[in-house]
Design an enzyme around this catalytic site. Structure first.
Site, PDB file in Angstrom:
ATOM      1  N   GLU A 104      30.208  32.146  32.555  1.00 55.61           N
ATOM      2  CA  GLU A 104      31.626  31.801  32.429  1.00 55.61           C
ATOM      3  C   GLU A 104      31.753  30.377  31.900  1.00 55.61           C
ATOM      4  OE1 GLU A 104      34.136  34.280  35.330  1.00 55.61           O
ATOM      5  OE2 GLU A 104      33.307  32.638  36.501  1.00 55.61           O
TER       6      GLU A 104
ATOM      7  N   ASN B 202      38.229  38.663  40.361  1.00 52.22           N
ATOM      8  CA  ASN B 202      38.198  37.581  41.355  1.00 52.22           C
ATOM      9  C   ASN B 202      39.631  37.104  41.561  1.00 52.22           C
ATOM     10  OD1 ASN B 202      37.861  35.216  42.789  1.00 52.22           O
ATOM     11  ND2 ASN B 202      36.896  34.084  41.114  1.00 52.22           N
TER      12      ASN B 202
ATOM     13  N   GLU C 124      34.693  26.841  39.985  1.00 47.98           N
ATOM     14  CA  GLU C 124      35.691  26.127  40.803  1.00 47.98           C
ATOM     15  C   GLU C 124      35.053  25.588  42.083  1.00 47.98           C
ATOM     16  OE1 GLU C 124      38.621  29.235  40.755  1.00 47.98           O
ATOM     17  OE2 GLU C 124      39.006  28.812  38.647  1.00 47.98           O
TER      18      GLU C 124
ATOM     19  N   LYS D 161      40.711  34.951  43.645  1.00 42.41           N
ATOM     20  CA  LYS D 161      40.788  33.531  44.061  1.00 42.41           C
ATOM     21  C   LYS D 161      41.732  33.376  45.253  1.00 42.41           C
ATOM     22  CE  LYS D 161      39.771  32.351  39.301  1.00 42.41           C
ATOM     23  NZ  LYS D 161      39.831  31.367  38.227  1.00 42.41           N
TER      24      LYS D 161
HETATM   25  C1  PEP Z   1      37.204  33.208  36.665  1.00 46.14           C
HETATM   26  O1  PEP Z   1      37.775  32.395  37.362  1.00 46.14           O
HETATM   27  O2  PEP Z   1      36.097  33.675  37.013  1.00 46.14           O
HETATM   28  C2  PEP Z   1      37.834  33.621  35.429  1.00 46.14           C
HETATM   29  C3  PEP Z   1      37.097  34.180  34.512  1.00 46.14           C
HETATM   30  O3  PEP Z   1      39.174  33.372  35.311  1.00 46.14           O
HETATM   31  P1  PEP Z   1      40.138  33.809  34.083  1.00 46.14           P
HETATM   32  O4  PEP Z   1      39.850  35.255  33.808  1.00 46.14           O
HETATM   33  O5  PEP Z   1      41.515  33.583  34.587  1.00 46.14           O
HETATM   34  O6  PEP Z   1      39.769  32.958  32.938  1.00 46.14           O
END
Ligand code: PEP
Length: 253
Positions: free
Chosen positions: A171, A10, A103, A12
């Site tokens: 997550e 992802n 988020e 973002k």
């Molecule tokens: C995410 O935003 O889905 C994520 C897992 O970010 P990170 O790998 O940076 O923790």
């Protein structure tokens, strides 16, 4: 438990055409070179910013890399300035959409009800939803991690779920972008809890992919991917480095 791991990145709100395209090319080249090893072992998904989807589609089309949107609007079309429908994302080359990322839940105030509507829109467009759930640090410290995740899953899944159209990503919010990773014991405990919940309450997706997300990187991917009931990873920060993301894919082979 799925046999083929899903390795999802992802991006973002990161990436201009220059760096985004060269990173996608690096990953697509790796996937093409390792196509026979990947077959049946790992699927690769990139969720770039919407501005890059069409261009990335040209780069990834000949390779075994799928594209995904990071969000969608529940409606098909209309007066929703700035939004994108699931159908538009499919038209641009996506076959997955991430819904309910923490988020979006935290910054945009998305409720489980809205996540469910976006997930149903993803299904309506004939795509697979990656539905994200996870507790905050405060909820975990209060002993409410399982209760939080159970509520999110129960209320974020629409009745359009079918075998093959829904992936769940666990997550923990406190592990996203922090460098903190849940312990192997915590990951296995929560993934086992989610698997039981699906078997009991959502049997149609009982064997679907369960992804872990939260500071996954090349160095910890193999250990996380070997956990019981972990069928892949959702990667944020480390997916912005093409080689690091390829290292994570390689950990699944
Ligand atoms: C995410 O935003 O889905 C994520 C897992 O970010 P990170 O790998 O940076 O923790």
């Amino acid at each position: 438990m799925a046999n083929t791991k899903l390795i999802a990145g992802n991006w973002k709100m990161n990436g201009l055409s220059t760096d985004g395209l060269s990173r996608a090319k690096h990953i697509a080249d790796f996937a093409t070179k390792n196509k026979s090893d990947l077959n049946g072992k790992a699927d690769i998904l990139l969720a770039p910013p919407a501005t890059l989807i069409s261009a990335l589609h040209d780069v990834t089309k000949p390779s075994p890399v799928f594209l995904g949107g990071q969000d969608c609007h529940p409606e098909t079309s209309g007066a929703f300035t700035g939004d994108l429908s699931a159908e538009m994302l499919k038209d641009a080359g996506c076959s997955y959409i991430i819904t309910g990322h923490s988020e979006r839940r935290a910054i945009h105030g998305e409720t489980d009800e809205l996540v469910s509507a976006k997930t149903a829109a993803t299904h309506r467009a004939g795509m697979t939803a990656v539905v994200c759930v996870g507790e905050t640090a405060v909820q975990r410290q209060a002993g409410e991690a399982e209760k939080t995740v159970k509520t999110q899953i129960t209320q974020s899944l629409p009745d359009t779920i079918l075998a093959g159209n829904t992936v769940i990503a666990y997550e923990p919010v406190w592990a996203i972008g922090t460098g903190l990773t849940a312990t192997i014991e915590d990951i296995e405990a929560m993934h086992g809890f989610i698997r039981n919940l699906l078997e009991k309450s959502f049997p149609v997706i009982a064997t679907t992919h369960l992804l872990y997300g939260g500071s996954v990187k090349g160095a910890n991917a193999a250990q996380i991917l070997s956990c019981a009931n972990v069928d892949g990873v959702l990667v944020g920060g480390a997916s912005l480095n093409g080689q690091e993301f390829c290292d994570i894919i390689a950990a699944a082979l």
